[in-house]
Design a protein around this motif. Structure first.
Motif, PDB file in Angstrom:
ATOM      1  N   LEU A   1      45.496  40.818  29.337  1.00  0.00           N
ATOM      2  CA  LEU A   1      44.669  39.669  29.851  1.00  0.00           C
ATOM      3  C   LEU A   1      44.962  38.480  29.417  1.00  0.00           C
ATOM      4  O   LEU A   1      44.517  37.615  29.983  1.00  0.00           O
ATOM      5  N   ASP A   2      45.651  38.534  28.262  1.00  0.00           N
ATOM      6  CA  ASP A   2      46.024  37.121  27.834  1.00  0.00           C
ATOM      7  C   ASP A   2      47.204  36.543  28.418  1.00  0.00           C
ATOM      8  O   ASP A   2      47.530  35.143  28.329  1.00  0.00           O
ATOM      9  N   LYS A   3      47.969  37.276  29.058  1.00  0.00           N
ATOM     10  CA  LYS A   3      49.178  36.990  29.740  1.00  0.00           C
ATOM     11  C   LYS A   3      49.161  36.891  31.203  1.00  0.00           C
ATOM     12  O   LYS A   3      50.014  36.370  31.887  1.00  0.00           O
TER      13      LYS A   3
ATOM     14  N   ILE B   1      50.157  46.845  36.843  1.00  0.00           N
ATOM     15  CA  ILE B   1      50.435  46.014  35.611  1.00  0.00           C
ATOM     16  C   ILE B   1      50.329  46.757  34.343  1.00  0.00           C
ATOM     17  O   ILE B   1      49.369  47.164  33.982  1.00  0.00           O
ATOM     18  N   GLU B   2      51.492  46.915  33.653  1.00  0.00           N
ATOM     19  CA  GLU B   2      51.523  47.278  32.297  1.00  0.00           C
ATOM     20  C   GLU B   2      51.846  46.467  31.218  1.00  0.00           C
ATOM     21  O   GLU B   2      52.813  45.743  31.408  1.00  0.00           O
ATOM     22  N   GLY B   3      50.685  46.138  30.523  1.00  0.00           N
ATOM     23  CA  GLY B   3      50.956  44.889  29.530  1.00  0.00           C
ATOM     24  C   GLY B   3      50.984  43.652  30.324  1.00  0.00           C
ATOM     25  O   GLY B   3      50.217  43.138  30.995  1.00  0.00           O
TER      26      GLY B   3
ATOM     27  N   PHE C   1      45.871  38.519  39.640  1.00  0.00           N
ATOM     28  CA  PHE C   1      46.666  39.740  39.841  1.00  0.00           C
ATOM     29  C   PHE C   1      45.860  40.872  39.643  1.00  0.00           C
ATOM     30  O   PHE C   1      45.940  41.790  40.149  1.00  0.00           O
ATOM     31  N   THR C   2      44.823  41.034  38.466  1.00  0.00           N
ATOM     32  CA  THR C   2      44.341  42.135  38.246  1.00  0.00           C
ATOM     33  C   THR C   2      43.209  42.520  39.090  1.00  0.00           C
ATOM     34  O   THR C   2      42.922  43.419  39.438  1.00  0.00           O
TER      35      THR C   2
END
Length: 75
Positions: free
Chosen positions: A11-13, A50-52, A18-19
């Protein structure tokens, strides 16, 4: 056999917008012209994960003539 492993987005990137779209949508897509008249339709299956910070989207299309199309997006 493949493992069904789920990773959370970083969530920092990853922008929050998108989430909100994670998961799979299945259904019929109906396209109309600017007057609202039927143009065409197809069945679709759209998966976003989304992975990472790695984004992946797979779009599967099935048209009335029996043809299929798959588009893959990564970023």
């Amino acid at each position: 056999m493949s493992a069904n492993i789920s990773y959370s987005p970083d969530l920092d990137k990853v922008p929050e917008i998108f989430t909100r779209h994670l998961g799979t949508w299945k259904g019929e897509y109906i396209k109309t012209d600017t007057r609202g008249q039927f143009s065409r339709s197809f069945f679709g299956n759209f998966t976003i994960s989304i992975e990472g910070s790695h984004y992946r989207q797979v779009n599967n299309y099935e048209y009335s003539d029996g043809s299929h199309l798959q588009l893959n997006f990564q970023g």
